[in-house]
Write a protein that holds these residues in place. Structure first.
Motif, PDB file in Angstrom:
ATOM      1  N   UNK A 157      -8.450  -8.953  12.834  1.00 56.22           N
ATOM      2  CA  UNK A 157      -9.701  -8.432  12.290  1.00 56.22           C
ATOM      3  C   UNK A 157      -9.674  -8.542  10.779  1.00 56.22           C
ATOM      4  N   UNK A 158     -10.834  -8.691  10.140  1.00 53.01           N
ATOM      5  CA  UNK A 158     -10.861  -8.810   8.684  1.00 53.01           C
ATOM      6  C   UNK A 158     -10.390  -7.513   8.028  1.00 53.01           C
ATOM      7  N   UNK A 159      -9.825  -7.656   6.847  1.00 52.53           N
ATOM      8  CA  UNK A 159      -9.356  -6.502   6.092  1.00 52.53           C
ATOM      9  C   UNK A 159     -10.455  -5.988   5.185  1.00 52.53           C
ATOM     10  N   UNK A 160     -10.708  -4.677   5.212  1.00 54.11           N
ATOM     11  CA  UNK A 160     -11.709  -4.047   4.357  1.00 54.11           C
ATOM     12  C   UNK A 160     -11.071  -3.737   3.011  1.00 54.11           C
ATOM     13  N   UNK A 161     -11.780  -4.063   1.936  1.00 53.22           N
ATOM     14  CA  UNK A 161     -11.252  -3.833   0.593  1.00 53.22           C
ATOM     15  C   UNK A 161     -12.011  -2.693  -0.069  1.00 53.22           C
ATOM     16  N   UNK A 162     -11.268  -1.742  -0.624  1.00 57.60           N
ATOM     17  CA  UNK A 162     -11.838  -0.602  -1.332  1.00 57.60           C
ATOM     18  C   UNK A 162     -11.300  -0.544  -2.755  1.00 57.60           C
ATOM     19  N   UNK A 163     -12.018   0.205  -3.585  1.00 60.72           N
ATOM     20  CA  UNK A 163     -11.540   0.439  -4.945  1.00 60.72           C
ATOM     21  C   UNK A 163     -10.382   1.433  -4.942  1.00 60.72           C
ATOM     22  N   UNK A 164     -10.474   2.444  -4.092  1.00 60.44           N
ATOM     23  CA  UNK A 164      -9.400   3.430  -3.976  1.00 60.44           C
ATOM     24  C   UNK A 164      -9.385   4.012  -2.567  1.00 60.44           C
ATOM     25  N   UNK A 165      -8.204   4.393  -2.134  1.00 61.47           N
ATOM     26  CA  UNK A 165      -8.003   5.086  -0.861  1.00 61.47           C
ATOM     27  C   UNK A 165      -7.134   6.304  -1.122  1.00 61.47           C
ATOM     28  N   UNK A 166      -7.519   7.431  -0.506  1.00 62.26           N
ATOM     29  CA  UNK A 166      -6.708   8.649  -0.578  1.00 62.26           C
ATOM     30  C   UNK A 166      -6.230   9.012   0.827  1.00 62.26           C
ATOM     31  N   UNK A 167      -4.925   9.207   0.963  1.00 64.38           N
ATOM     32  CA  UNK A 167      -4.321   9.640   2.221  1.00 64.38           C
ATOM     33  C   UNK A 167      -3.478  10.886   1.952  1.00 64.38           C
ATOM     34  N   UNK A 168      -3.506  11.844   2.865  1.00 64.86           N
ATOM     35  CA  UNK A 168      -2.608  12.989   2.713  1.00 64.86           C
ATOM     36  C   UNK A 168      -2.213  13.532   4.069  1.00 64.86           C
ATOM     37  N   UNK A 169      -1.272  14.440   4.058  1.00 65.00           N
ATOM     38  CA  UNK A 169      -0.851  15.159   5.260  1.00 65.00           C
ATOM     39  C   UNK A 169      -0.526  14.211   6.413  1.00 65.00           C
ATOM     40  N   UNK A 170       0.316  13.246   6.109  1.00 68.93           N
ATOM     41  CA  UNK A 170       0.783  12.300   7.123  1.00 68.93           C
ATOM     42  C   UNK A 170       1.881  12.943   7.970  1.00 68.93           C
ATOM     43  N   UNK A 171       2.717  13.721   7.341  1.00 68.27           N
ATOM     44  CA  UNK A 171       3.790  14.461   8.007  1.00 68.27           C
ATOM     45  C   UNK A 171       4.749  13.547   8.761  1.00 68.27           C
ATOM     46  N   UNK A 172       5.239  12.514   8.067  1.00 65.54           N
ATOM     47  CA  UNK A 172       6.320  11.706   8.618  1.00 65.54           C
ATOM     48  C   UNK A 172       7.522  12.613   8.870  1.00 65.54           C
ATOM     49  N   UNK A 173       8.211  12.381   9.964  1.00 68.69           N
ATOM     50  CA  UNK A 173       9.336  13.231  10.319  1.00 68.69           C
ATOM     51  C   UNK A 173       8.976  14.302  11.320  1.00 68.69           C
TER      52      UNK A 173
END
Length: 349
Positions: A85-101
């Motif tokens: 699928x095509x990749x969507x391009x953004x100016x900025x992305x914010x991610x939080x609270x992934x909780x790896x582990x």
């Protein structure tokens, strides 16, 4: 390290919500025992070492555009296309609270999101690695390591990656201003949108009275929340078998509680008040696991949600529009384990 006022948050409603909001422990230890794994309490440095280059050792221990004021929520669910699928391009992305582990981390969905979405700047807004859980017992499947490697690969390929630690990964705050594997650690930062709007970026736990003044209660809530998330995982396995998209039972239950709504409103007002004091037009945060974009007291409040319940991210388009993206359907679903095993056996033969 700076501490910000949080009088509006320290109330009984906050205590109750944080107790529900924060969790992850006893189920993991039980699962480890059932699998016959040793209960090894590894240090947080082992998890943070995944972000470090091999040669580095860890020390011991303006006016808003109309689209910004009236943003849209966008579901990223769509059918699987043939081929990539095509990749969507953004100016900025914010991610939080992934909780790896933690078992509740939706690493498979996050990897799929990272594969199909790029940005000039990527903000990791706290609780990326769950140090609270890792201190109780080690849980780090391959998919969690794949997430770390994907983030490092994006940084190497030119994405500016800024890591703003939260309360679950607060150990990283001591590295404020340092860069590890092309990822810069900042206790907080300011993002300027394409429309000139200044947004203060911070995790938000410093405005949580329970985390700051009754940490034992936050840890107790962490265990309760783990039980809710375990139920949520089983519930969504059944939905997936029936052909339905991901839906957060745990988030639905949490937001039916009247005191939870009161706590969230208090949190939002406290965050925008501090953003105003700092000369910003709004705030981007995480912490409470509720994705939101709205105007609060004349300020723009943005919460990017989480990757254990809502599977959400905040994005800024190239035109400066802010959106919440929900990634509840996989574009590239992983192969079933049984199929991978059969293929491996065929290759070996």
């Amino acid at each position: 390290m700076a501490r910000w006022p949080n009088a509006a948050i320290a109330d009984t409603g906050a205590a109750m919500v944080q107790a529900i909001r924060s969790t992850r422990g006893s189920f993991s230890r039980l699962a480890q025992r059932l699998r016959g794994k040793p209960d090894v309490a590894l240090q947080m440095s082992a998890a943070f070492a995944a972000f470090m280059p091999p040669q580095m050792d860890l020390p011991s221990s303006a006016t808003a555009a109309p689209s910004a004021l009236h943003p849209t929520s966008e579901s990223a669910s769509r059918p699987v296309a043939e081929g990539d699928a095509p990749t969507q391009r953004y100016r900025a992305i914010w991610l939080s609270d992934i909780h790896l582990g933690t078992p509740g981390c939706q690493a498979t969905y996050l990897l799929d999101f990272l594969k199909h979405n790029d940005s000039d700047v990527l903000y990791l807004v706290g609780d990326i690695i769950d140090g609270w859980q890792l201190r109780r017992g080690w849980y780090w499947p391959q998919s969690h390591n794949d997430v770390v490697q994907k983030l490092l690969r994006k940084a190497r390929k030119g994405t500016e990656v800024i890591y703003v630690p939260g309360n679950h990964d607060e150990a990283a705050r001591q590295f404020d201003g340092m860069a590890f594997g092309d990822i810069t650690v900042r206790e907080d930062t300011v993002h300027v949108t394409a429309t000139g709007k200044r947004l203060w970026v911070v995790h938000g736990d410093l405005f949580d009275g329970v985390v700051q003044h009754a940490k034992w209660l936050a840890h107790l809530g962490d265990s309760l929340y783990t039980m809710i998330l375990a139920l949520n995982r089983h519930f969504n396995r059944i939905r997936a078998r029936l052909g339905f998209d991901y839906w957060s039972l745990s988030q639905y239950l949490k937001h039916q509680v009247k005191n939870a709504v009161s706590y969230i409103n208090s949190f939002e007002h406290a965050m925008v008040d501090e953003a105003r004091r700092r000369g910003c037009d709004g705030v981007v945060c995480g912490h409470i696991h509720k994705a939101e974009i709205r105007e609060v007291d004349g300020q723009l409040y943005c919460n990017d949600g989480d990757w254990v319940e809502s599977l959400s991210a905040l994005v800024e388009t190239m035109e400066g529009e802010l959106k919440i993206v929900y990634w509840t359907t996989l574009i590239d679903p992983p192969e079933p384990v049984s199929r991978r095993r059969r293929r491996s056996a065929t290759v070996a033969a």
